[in-house]
Design a protein around this motif. Sequence first.
Motif, mmCIF file in Angstrom:
data_model
loop_
_atom_site.group_PDB
_atom_site.id
_atom_site.type_symbol
_atom_site.label_atom_id
_atom_site.label_comp_id
_atom_site.label_asym_id
_atom_site.label_seq_id
_atom_site.Cartn_x
_atom_site.Cartn_y
_atom_site.Cartn_z
ATOM 1 N N ARG A 193 28.927 31.801 -14.677
ATOM 2 C CA ARG A 193 27.592 32.200 -14.218
ATOM 3 C C ARG A 193 27.265 31.550 -12.888
ATOM 4 N N TYR A 220 23.015 42.043 -9.068
ATOM 5 C CA TYR A 220 22.147 40.856 -9.118
ATOM 6 C C TYR A 220 21.219 40.892 -10.325
ATOM 7 N N ARG A 221 21.716 41.497 -11.404
ATOM 8 C CA ARG A 221 21.041 41.401 -12.700
ATOM 9 C C ARG A 221 21.792 40.358 -13.509
ATOM 10 N N PHE A 222 21.138 39.209 -13.733
ATOM 11 C CA PHE A 222 21.813 38.092 -14.378
ATOM 12 C C PHE A 222 21.420 37.922 -15.842
ATOM 13 N N SER A 223 20.486 38.732 -16.315
ATOM 14 C CA SER A 223 20.070 38.643 -17.711
ATOM 15 C C SER A 223 20.614 39.830 -18.493
ATOM 16 N N THR A 237 21.540 30.978 -20.521
ATOM 17 C CA THR A 237 20.481 31.927 -20.154
ATOM 18 C C THR A 237 19.275 31.860 -21.098
ATOM 19 N N GLN A 250 26.213 41.179 -12.650
ATOM 20 C CA GLN A 250 25.968 39.898 -11.994
ATOM 21 C C GLN A 250 26.430 39.904 -10.547
ATOM 22 N N GLU A 251 27.628 40.378 -10.295
ATOM 23 C CA GLU A 251 28.230 40.259 -8.966
ATOM 24 C C GLU A 251 27.641 41.228 -7.955
ATOM 25 N N ARG A 298 28.994 33.286 -10.091
ATOM 26 C CA ARG A 298 28.322 34.536 -9.719
ATOM 27 C C ARG A 298 27.043 34.276 -8.923
ATOM 28 N N THR A 299 26.317 33.200 -9.272
ATOM 29 C CA THR A 299 25.054 32.908 -8.585
ATOM 30 C C THR A 299 25.249 31.985 -7.390
#
Length: 733
Positions: free
Chosen positions: A109, A214-217, A161, A210-211, A112-113
Amino acid sequence: MRILLVALALLSFPVLAQSKPAAPAPQPPKPDTSFLQIMEAQFFRSGHPRSTNFTPDAKTVFFLRNAPNTHVQSLFAFDVATGQTREFLTPEALLKGAEETLSAEEKARRERTRTRTRGFSFYAWSEDGEKLLVALSGKLYVVASASGKVTELKTGPGAITPTFSLDGTQVAYVRDNDVYRVDLATNTERRVTTGGTPEKTHGLAEFIAQEEMYRFSGYWWSPDAKALAYTESDTSGVEKLTLVDASNPEQGAQQLSYPRAGKANARVRLGVIPVTGGKTTWVSWDAEKYPYLATVTWPKNGPLTLLVQNRTQTEELLLAADVKTGRTRTLHVEKDEAWLNLDQTFPSWLEDGSGFLWYTERSGAPEVELRDSSGKLVRSLVPPEAGFQQLVGYVEKEDTLYFLGGPHTPERYLWRVQRGGKPTRVTTGGPAMEAGKMSRQGEAFIVSSEGPTSLRHTVVMKADGSRVGDIPSLAKPPPFQPRLEVRQVGKEGFWTSLVRPRNAKPGVKLPVIVEIYAGPGTTMVRQNLVEHLLSQWMADQGFLVVKLDGRGTLLKASPKDRKPKYVFAEALLEEQVAALRALAQVVPELDLNRVGITGGSHGGYMSALAVLKRPDVFKAAVAVSAVADWRDYDTHLTERFLGLPQEHPEAYEQSSLLTHVKAGSPMGKLLLIHGTADDNVFFTHALKLSDALFRAGQPHEFLPLSGMTHMVFDPAINERLWARTVGFFKEHL
């Protein structure tokens, strides 16, 4: 040999008649430590307040900050009334001397961020402001805001998360590929979803989300805290790529589900489940036509809302879901001939659920609209010419929208639009790059500003622009300031930046290094000190360092220029050439016979392409983590620009670096640099390109970075990498 011996004898036995006081022995030059200073201080942003947020009552600003000599972040509180700052919570207090550990999921994670800090990297407030949630070393803690009492949640290992329910009574999270929750009253863990596996995860955003989105949830609370919406991401049909770090063979191979262009994606569906567990109600839409679940939101007063896209991202549907039946209705349809850009802030539902804010580029530039709850357009709030970049907030009772942006892309400011009027700046001064956050009711703002001669400065201010106080920074000043020049050139109005050596003499021609990224719509030229520190370090080695933004970044550019579908690489490269030549018309010191180019990721691809296609302009390139063939990169980004390879093979052929490697063709000098453990642009890209060059008899250099991923954070390795880069340009320019 005899002459040499005589000379040595003369040096060994000076003539006494001519003897003079011995001159002091020459001192070796002092080593240049500025590069390591830049890296170790994270470009002198280390020590700045980060993740600043108001408490729900706007009386306190919380933020993360590390000391300049450590990357470990602690939590601090700034009192808005008094302007005083206090340390609220430290990682040491929670770990009690133990070492911080990260799970494999948390490491992925953070990759990715692009997170490089340790200690606290996350915190969140409950809706009522009475509790604070922090994560550390795979454990979750809830802090009572009034008393400061800390409670460790009794979760299993590896919880990631985490989020509060809207009523603040529960915390949900993901572990072991399923969604769990803790009832805070009893501190009891309960499993919500079942059956999650590494190939069929529940509540986790898949790689593409994610990559590229940009939706990380991958899960969302219902407003009444009685249900959760969650994604099931099935990667069983996704191609498996093997990641092997040849420098560490004892670690074995890692199998990754990586969807290459034109091949199968993860199958993602959205379900709603009671927090007590039980049957999932699956949300239905035409997933064959719209396979991408791009955005999900479940507002306090509004429907469970999802945004889905077709595979080529030329059409998307905004849907409202009936959580009891799973049926959906269409609120809005958005289309674009080239591609649609995502902004995870939208849709942004109004507090009373009467409508939502929507982002569009339908008129050729970013625009924000107000739509009613059925999706019908009410009016435009931010016009296309305003230069909208990011939503800060909307105060419904005053019909006032705040945003970041402005008409000049190298600058960014906080603006307001009142009752559909003309945008006006909230702040003053400049040039600068600003960032901002709004309190819940819009009575106060946190504004960070950094300019071409100043580090980031963060203040709390009222809506009328009056200043409340400064949020203190511990960042050390850099050892030098860049000689930065920003200007527009040419009839197209290209934005450019130029950094000269600090000892440069007017009129003396110098070789040129172009720093490039050049992804469509991505700017490089910014009125920002820290982003040009490395440029100044390179310039001081005897170069003029430039950054060039093509027409694709201009607000007034045509949609075709902003979104060059199928030919994006060629179009972007030619714009770099045009901007460089236009800059040379006003800066005669640029020696266009000695031009090098360097960049990472997409910038690495563009650098290699430059010496392959335009060696008449670019004589040398250092390409870092470059995509060699877009057929080997991921679906969502690649197909946005090039379409599907089955439908547009010519676009992929012309965009591949391998196509332009030809025996006997003129080519600039090329150095390839790539991390052996890169799970974004795989190391095989560099191997394929090097192999093609070798077979074609094209000399080149290749530097593998042992064990490095797509990001290189180690200051010592970065120092060697950039020393090698500058050395390469010195040799060939």
